[in-house]
Design a protein around this motif. Structure first.
Motif, PDB file in Angstrom:
ATOM      1  N   LYS A   1      -8.847   2.018  -6.384  1.00  0.00           N
ATOM      2  CA  LYS A   1      -7.428   2.343  -6.487  1.00  0.00           C
ATOM      3  C   LYS A   1      -6.530   1.111  -6.589  1.00  0.00           C
TER       4      LYS A   1
ATOM      5  N   GLU B   1      -0.839   4.816  -1.393  1.00  0.00           N
ATOM      6  CA  GLU B   1      -1.870   5.818  -1.170  1.00  0.00           C
ATOM      7  C   GLU B   1      -3.000   5.274  -0.295  1.00  0.00           C
ATOM      8  N   LEU B   2      -3.288   4.014  -0.426  1.00  0.00           N
ATOM      9  CA  LEU B   2      -4.341   3.393   0.376  1.00  0.00           C
ATOM     10  C   LEU B   2      -3.876   3.216   1.816  1.00  0.00           C
ATOM     11  N   SER B   3      -4.846   3.109   2.717  1.00  0.00           N
ATOM     12  CA  SER B   3      -4.528   2.792   4.103  1.00  0.00           C
ATOM     13  C   SER B   3      -4.749   1.304   4.347  1.00  0.00           C
ATOM     14  N   GLU B   4      -4.067   0.764   5.337  1.00  0.00           N
ATOM     15  CA  GLU B   4      -4.256  -0.643   5.677  1.00  0.00           C
ATOM     16  C   GLU B   4      -5.686  -0.900   6.125  1.00  0.00           C
ATOM     17  N   GLN B   5      -6.300   0.087   6.773  1.00  0.00           N
ATOM     18  CA  GLN B   5      -7.669  -0.100   7.245  1.00  0.00           C
ATOM     19  C   GLN B   5      -8.637  -0.314   6.087  1.00  0.00           C
ATOM     20  N   GLU B   6      -8.432   0.409   4.971  1.00  0.00           N
ATOM     21  CA  GLU B   6      -9.288   0.209   3.797  1.00  0.00           C
ATOM     22  C   GLU B   6      -9.157  -1.203   3.254  1.00  0.00           C
TER      23      GLU B   6
ATOM     24  N   GLU C   1      -1.215  -0.989  -6.374  1.00  0.00           N
ATOM     25  CA  GLU C   1      -2.100   0.159  -6.547  1.00  0.00           C
ATOM     26  C   GLU C   1      -2.033   0.692  -7.981  1.00  0.00           C
TER      27      GLU C   1
ATOM     28  N   VAL D   1       0.841  -1.207   0.000  1.00  0.00           N
ATOM     29  CA  VAL D   1       0.000   0.000   0.000  1.00  0.00           C
ATOM     30  C   VAL D   1       0.873   1.253   0.000  1.00  0.00           C
TER      31      VAL D   1
END
Length: 264
Positions: A121, A86-91, A141, A84
């Protein structure tokens, strides 16, 4: 006087018969006693024991599989997220939807990967079981290559033309102008292929790429000069010609026919 010899003769005859009988029985009795003629115990061939061994192995393996499938012996205790930016781990974890404590063999890795890949994404996702108790998610991503302008804002497109986000473009990202920009549009695909084929020194100068058709693509540099590119054919040759051509004064540089470039 005649009886006595007869008696001895009969007695001798009985003794001889007894001796003969004893001599006939003696060896047989000894053989029975010593077991010389007793047959050896029959041994079962090794291959007749194989089914028993196979049944034992199957029972043991079946027990282990049942323990792993139905009990928390191999339960999910850790989830790793790799790749990851740009993404977060939570997403990613929310889309993964694998609860802690679920038996690892029962995790549907294909379904979990599909849920993560459904994030706009995400270009691709892979989910692996790492025994004894870990799920690993590897994410690739989408990276913006161009942006397009729409009434609701700027849309970011990746190298395949996929519109994956509505967000401000990163500095220096080229703008794409096309009638129907996006994935599946031939003109968009041509513009992206040309950008990919350009030498880095030229691509970093591009501020806008206009694709009117697959054979009519032009780029506008940050300083306002225009390079008429044409189609996707001979792109490597066109890039090699364009770089020295841009050292000459002019406003429009035509490399659509790389053997006969022009400057206006």
């Amino acid at each position: 006087m005649n009886r006595r010899p007869t008696s001895r003769s009969g007695s001798a005859s009985r003794s001889a018969a007894t001796a003969r009988a004893d001599s006939g029985r003696g060896p047989s009795r000894r053989r029975v006693e010593h077991g010389a003629d007793r047959p050896a115990p029959e041994r079962r061939p090794w291959y007749r024991r194989v089914p028993v061994l196979v049944a034992l192995v199957v029972a043991v393996v079946g027990g282990l599989v049942a323990a792993a499938w139905f009990t928390p012996v191999l339960a999910v205790r850790t989830t790793e997220v790799v790749g990851v930016v740009e993404l977060s781990e939570q997403e990613v974890l929310a889309a993964l939807d694998v609860p802690p404590g679920q038996p690892l063999p029962r995790v549907d890795t294909g379904g979990a990967a599909a849920r993560v890949a459904a994030i706009p994404k995400v270009a691709s996702a892979r989910v692996q079981r790492i025994y004894p108790s870990t799920i690993r998610v590897t994410v690739t991503e989408r990276m913006p290559v161009v942006f397009t302008e729409h009434p609701d804002g700027t849309h970011l497109l990746d190298g395949e033309g996929v519109d994956f986000a509505v967000a401000p473009p990163p500095p220096g990202l080229p703008k794409l102008v096309a009638d129907a920009p996006g994935w599946g549009d031939p003109a968009t695909a041509a513009a992206l292929e040309i950008l990919e084929a350009m030498p880095p020194q030229l691509r970093e100068q591009v501020g806008e790429v206009a694709a009117r058709s697959i054979s009519d693509v032009s780029v506008t540099l940050h300083d306002g000069r225009i390079v008429m590119w044409g189609g996707t054919d001979q792109s490597a040759r066109k890039g090699a010609v364009a770089l020295p051509l841009l050292t000459q004064p002019g406003q429009t540089y035509d490399v659509s026919s790389p053997d006969l470039p022009t400057v206006r």
